[in-house]
Design a protein around this motif. Structure first.
Motif, PDB file in Angstrom:
ATOM      1  N   LYS A 129      11.511  20.757   0.788  1.00 53.01           N
ATOM      2  CA  LYS A 129      11.768  20.257   2.132  1.00 53.01           C
ATOM      3  C   LYS A 129      10.841  19.085   2.464  1.00 53.01           C
ATOM      4  N   GLN A 130      11.391  18.145   3.244  1.00 54.92           N
ATOM      5  CA  GLN A 130      10.548  17.067   3.744  1.00 54.92           C
ATOM      6  C   GLN A 130       9.739  17.561   4.946  1.00 54.92           C
ATOM      7  N   ASN A 131       8.545  17.023   5.069  1.00 58.72           N
ATOM      8  CA  ASN A 131       7.681  17.333   6.206  1.00 58.72           C
ATOM      9  C   ASN A 131       7.537  16.063   7.042  1.00 58.72           C
ATOM     10  N   PRO A 132       8.038  16.057   8.270  1.00 65.26           N
ATOM     11  CA  PRO A 132       7.967  14.835   9.096  1.00 65.26           C
ATOM     12  C   PRO A 132       6.538  14.397   9.389  1.00 65.26           C
ATOM     13  N   LEU A 135      17.947   7.772  -0.435  1.00 63.46           N
ATOM     14  CA  LEU A 135      16.698   8.530  -0.414  1.00 63.46           C
ATOM     15  C   LEU A 135      16.465   9.157   0.960  1.00 63.46           C
ATOM     16  N   PRO A 136      15.708  10.245   1.016  1.00 64.21           N
ATOM     17  CA  PRO A 136      15.394  10.874   2.314  1.00 64.21           C
ATOM     18  C   PRO A 136      14.529   9.951   3.176  1.00 64.21           C
ATOM     19  N   THR A 137      14.489  10.262   4.436  1.00 65.58           N
ATOM     20  CA  THR A 137      13.598   9.558   5.351  1.00 65.58           C
ATOM     21  C   THR A 137      12.152   9.699   4.864  1.00 65.58           C
ATOM     22  N   LYS A 183       6.829  22.491  -7.569  1.00 66.88           N
ATOM     23  CA  LYS A 183       8.116  23.185  -7.663  1.00 66.88           C
ATOM     24  C   LYS A 183       8.779  22.952  -9.013  1.00 66.88           C
ATOM     25  N   VAL A 184       8.731  21.725  -9.513  1.00 69.02           N
ATOM     26  CA  VAL A 184       9.318  21.453 -10.826  1.00 69.02           C
ATOM     27  C   VAL A 184       8.586  22.249 -11.904  1.00 69.02           C
TER      28      VAL A 184
END
Length: 265
Positions: free
Chosen positions: A33-36, A73-75, A231-232
């Motif tokens: 998950k991305q963390n803002p 790509l994600p923000t 995680k990988v």
């Protein structure tokens, strides 16, 4: 993860496909998950440019074209060229007639494998003191094969420094780049076959410094790089277990088959 993709492992070549999926999701920002609250890659790039100025490095590469961006790509992420996040060069050419200096251990492509080094047959060549900075790897450098299986790479994780030959690229990263994240990126290019578009030559392929510098690289925030690597690592260890189980089953199957056959003969 196994609920969604676990059945793939039982298909022919399934574990290899599972590894490819893991790496692809990781490089698309879909594995964690991305963390803002993370500092975005755009700010990281500013820090890198400031470091280049301090080091008096003026080299700039062309902006990445839209068609080179393989996916959105994600923000907080940013597409960059590999040469903009690392200083890299190939090592010392072995020439027994012309080389001078002190005998020093060096590695070549025969010592460099995916994620690991085989150091049982390390040789020596003559290298002068003034050449050491250019052809020495230290802890945290990413070493990349120029020839052979071009792109094959591993992070030099030893405390002891080592010299390297001209068929190996050394990538030394600027501020905020996790070398293990970069390693997983090259592993992903290999798993998907994308690496072939950067390899040149028939039979024995190679990746030049110019081509290496041009490769588009998906850059996440610093903290997310670390989460992705963790995680990988976790999922690749799981793949190792699945692969070991399959190999054990394949080993046992002929024995069981012969036992069953003997029972009914």
């Amino acid at each position: 993860f196994l609920e969604n993709f676990g059945p793939i492992a039982n298909a022919p070549n399934g574990v290899a496909k599972l590894r490819e999926i893991i790496l692809s999701l990781a490089m698309q920002g879909k594995l964690v998950k991305q963390n803002p609250q993370d500092i975005p890659a755009s700010e990281l790039i500013k820090e890198i440019e400031a470091e280049k100025q301090r080091l008096k490095i003026s080299r700039t590469l062309l902006e990445i074209k839209a068609e080179e961006m393989r996916y959105a790509l994600p923000t907080g992420w940013k597409w960059v060229r590999f040469g903009n996040i690392a200083q890299h060069n190939s090592g010392k050419t072995l020439d027994k007639v012309r080389n001078t200096g002190h005998p020093r251990d060096y590695i070549t492509t025969s010592n460099l494998y995916w994620g690991i080094f085989e150091l049982n047959n390390v040789r020596q060549m003559l290298i002068r003191d003034e050449e050491l900075e250019r052809c020495t790897a230290r802890k945290g450098d990413l070493l990349i094969c120029e020839g052979g299986e071009a792109g094959r790479s591993a992070v030099w994780f030893y405390d002891k420094e080592v010299c390297f030959q001209n068929h190996v690229h050394r990538a030394r990263f600027y501020y905020g780049i996790d070398p293990y994240y970069a390693y997983r990126f090259f592993e992903k290019l290999n798993a998907t076959g994308e690496i072939n578009q950067y390899r040149k030559g028939v039979g024995i392929s190679s990746i030049s410094s110019k081509v290496l510098a041009s490769i588009p690289f998906p850059l996440p925030p610093i903290e997310e790089q670390k989460r992705i690597v963790a995680k990988v690592d976790e999922l690749m260890a799981l793949c190792d277990k699945l692969e070991a189980q399959q190999q054990e089953q394949e080993r046992r199957f002929p024995v069981l088959s012969r036992a069953c056959h003997a029972r009914f003969v």
